[in-house]
Design a protein around this motif. Structure first.
Motif, short mmCIF file in Angstrom:
data_model
loop_
_atom_site.label_atom_id
_atom_site.label_comp_id
_atom_site.label_asym_id
_atom_site.label_seq_id
_atom_site.Cartn_x
_atom_site.Cartn_y
_atom_site.Cartn_z
N UNK A 133 0.80 -1.11 0.19
CA UNK A 133 0.05 -0.14 0.06
C UNK A 133 0.95 1.32 0.00
N UNK A 134 1.91 1.13 0.87
CA UNK A 134 2.73 2.25 0.62
C UNK A 134 3.52 2.64 -0.64
N UNK A 135 3.84 1.60 -1.22
CA UNK A 135 4.37 1.49 -2.64
C UNK A 135 3.16 2.12 -3.62
N UNK A 136 2.17 1.78 -3.68
CA UNK A 136 1.08 2.27 -4.40
C UNK A 136 0.73 4.01 -4.08
N UNK A 137 0.82 4.20 -2.81
CA UNK A 137 0.83 5.51 -2.17
C UNK A 137 1.80 6.63 -2.86
N UNK A 138 3.12 5.92 -3.05
CA UNK A 138 4.07 6.88 -3.43
C UNK A 138 4.12 6.79 -5.03
N UNK A 139 3.75 5.65 -5.56
CA UNK A 139 3.55 5.76 -6.97
C UNK A 139 2.43 6.82 -7.62
N UNK A 140 1.36 6.79 -6.76
CA UNK A 140 0.05 7.56 -7.12
C UNK A 140 0.72 9.05 -6.83
N UNK A 141 1.67 9.53 -5.85
CA UNK A 141 2.17 10.55 -5.79
C UNK A 141 2.82 10.99 -7.49
N UNK A 166 9.82 17.76 -12.87
CA UNK A 166 10.16 16.44 -13.24
C UNK A 166 11.13 15.81 -12.50
N UNK A 167 12.06 16.40 -12.00
CA UNK A 167 13.13 15.99 -11.28
C UNK A 167 12.76 15.12 -9.94
N UNK A 168 11.55 15.88 -9.25
CA UNK A 168 11.25 15.08 -8.26
C UNK A 168 10.65 13.53 -8.71
N UNK A 169 10.29 13.33 -9.79
CA UNK A 169 9.53 12.22 -10.17
C UNK A 169 10.88 11.23 -9.95
N UNK A 170 11.84 11.19 -10.19
CA UNK A 170 13.07 10.36 -10.17
C UNK A 170 13.05 9.73 -8.72
N UNK A 171 13.09 10.79 -7.77
CA UNK A 171 12.92 10.35 -6.39
C UNK A 171 11.62 9.38 -5.90
N UNK A 172 10.57 9.82 -6.43
CA UNK A 172 9.27 9.42 -6.15
C UNK A 172 9.22 8.05 -6.72
N UNK A 173 9.40 7.83 -8.20
CA UNK A 173 9.54 6.60 -8.55
C UNK A 173 10.67 5.60 -8.15
N UNK A 174 11.62 5.91 -7.97
CA UNK A 174 12.77 5.27 -7.03
C UNK A 174 12.04 4.93 -5.85
N UNK A 175 11.55 5.45 -5.13
CA UNK A 175 10.99 5.25 -3.88
C UNK A 175 9.90 4.04 -3.87
N UNK A 176 9.05 4.29 -5.05
CA UNK A 176 7.97 3.21 -5.07
C UNK A 176 8.44 1.95 -5.58
N UNK A 177 9.64 1.85 -6.30
CA UNK A 177 10.27 0.74 -6.81
C UNK A 177 10.98 -0.05 -5.85
N UNK A 178 11.87 0.96 -4.81
CA UNK A 178 12.38 0.47 -3.66
C UNK A 178 11.20 -0.39 -2.59
N UNK A 179 10.21 0.22 -2.44
CA UNK A 179 9.39 -0.25 -1.51
C UNK A 179 8.56 -1.38 -1.98
N UNK A 180 8.34 -1.46 -3.32
CA UNK A 180 7.60 -2.64 -3.83
C UNK A 180 8.64 -3.83 -3.65
N UNK A 181 10.05 -3.55 -3.83
CA UNK A 181 10.79 -4.66 -3.51
C UNK A 181 10.61 -5.09 -2.21
N UNK A 182 10.55 -4.12 -1.05
CA UNK A 182 10.34 -4.59 0.15
C UNK A 182 9.25 -5.70 0.61
N UNK A 183 8.38 -5.49 -0.54
CA UNK A 183 7.09 -6.53 -0.17
C UNK A 183 7.73 -8.22 -0.21
N UNK A 184 8.84 -8.16 -1.11
CA UNK A 184 9.42 -9.70 -0.90
C UNK A 184 10.57 -9.62 -0.22
N UNK A 185 11.55 -8.54 -0.20
CA UNK A 185 12.75 -8.73 0.71
C UNK A 185 12.44 -7.83 1.77
N UNK A 186 11.63 -8.32 2.63
CA UNK A 186 11.24 -7.56 3.87
C UNK A 186 12.55 -7.29 4.85
#
Length: 308
Positions: free
Chosen positions: A153-161, A181-201
């Motif tokens: 859900x956190x990954x979805x929230x950050x992706x939605x941002x 647009x520069x902010x998007x690098x941090x946002x989508x990078x964070x969303x990807x990282x959090x999505x990986x944490x679903x598996x690599x908790x």
């Protein structure tokens, strides 16, 4: 100069063009402050959360590394408290965006016109983060909640941002588009990282990477506010100057370097603090054991003298 509507401007100043009207509106003090606050508020939110994570995750990592299981219950309560605070902050963000004096006040449209869609976009962003906080609380309060739901859900929230911000800056001046647009690098990078944490908790590398991006988002929101809406009446940036775009790009790299240094310093300080506490505790244990051994030795001597 007071805030006036386009209709009133045309009424009192018929010769004014639409471009002049727009320039007058952007010189309105409250409009400038509202836009600056609109960036400072989420910036403060991300900065506080990022700084907190820079302390929390090293603490958890070193305790897990030391196989300290007695703190598990304490950390669960800490996670619930953090989730509740993040939810509260998000709700405050929604209310602030909606009910500032020039906000939409929950009106999405009026007289066939959209009302303050920028505020509505910010409110939507906060709403998703509130849902993330609720999911975090459910993860630790209910045993029936699937493991990893909070991260998902956190990954979805950050992706939605990021999704909202991608369509947030169309038809704007070049510098405005670029700095957002520069902010998007941090946002989508964070969303990807959090999505990986679903598996690599509980992966400390992913957690610290996410932390650095949260701090970056916080400082960059403030940077956007200062560049686009100078709060203290400073000179306005030339939004079409390519040199400004080059500088802002370089400035973004500096912001992330500062975020990485902040995480590294926090990690080191936590390690030093725990090492010192551990050594102090070991000295106390050694001292207590020494006192006990001395007492046992004295008791044995007294017992031997009584037998004599």
């Amino acid at each position: 100069m007071y805030c006036v509507s386009c209709r009133n401007i045309h009424m009192f100043f018929p010769p004014f063009s639409h471009l002049t009207i727009v320039s007058l509106l952007f010189r309105c003090p409250w409009t400038v402050m509202a836009n600056f606050k609109g960036h400072a508020l989420p910036g403060s939110f991300f900065l506080i959360v990022g700084l907190w994570w820079s302390v929390k995750y090293p603490l958890k990592y070193f305790h897990r590394k030391g196989k300290s299981s007695q703190l598990t219950h304490y950390y669960q309560r800490l996670e619930i408290t953090e989730a509740a605070i993040r939810t509260l902050f998000s709700v405050i963000g929604v209310l602030a965006e909606q009910f500032v004096p020039d906000g939409p006040h929950l009106h999405l449209s009026q007289e066939s016109h959209w009302v303050k869609l920028m505020n509505w976009q910010h409110s939507t962003m906060y709403l998703f983060f509130a849902a993330s906080g609720v999911a975090d609380m459910l993860t630790y309060l209910s045993a029936h909640t699937p493991v990893g739901l909070d991260r998902l859900v956190m990954a979805v929230a950050v992706f939605n941002e990021g999704f909202l911000f991608y369509y947030h800056v169309h038809n704007r001046p070049p510098l405005d588009q670029h700095i957002h647009s520069l902010l998007l690098y941090a946002v989508f990078g964070g969303a990807l990282s959090i999505a990986l944490e679903v598996i690599l908790r509980d992966n400390i590398v992913l957690e610290l990477f996410r932390t650095s991006l949260a701090i970056l988002q916080g400082t960059w929101f403030w940077q956007i506010g200062f560049v686009l809406f100078p709060p203290f009446g400073g000179p306005e940036w030339d939004q079409s100057d390519h040199n400004n775009i080059m500088f802002i790009t370089m400035c973004f790299s500096w912001h992330y370097l500062a975020a990485l240094c902040t995480v590294a310093i926090s990690y080191s300080l936590v390690h030093c603090f725990l090492t010192r506490v551990k050594r102090h505790g070991e000295r106390e244990i050694i001292g207590i054991q020494k006192l006990k051994s001395d007492h046992t030795y004295q008791t044995a001597l007294l017992g031997g003298s009584d037998e004599d």
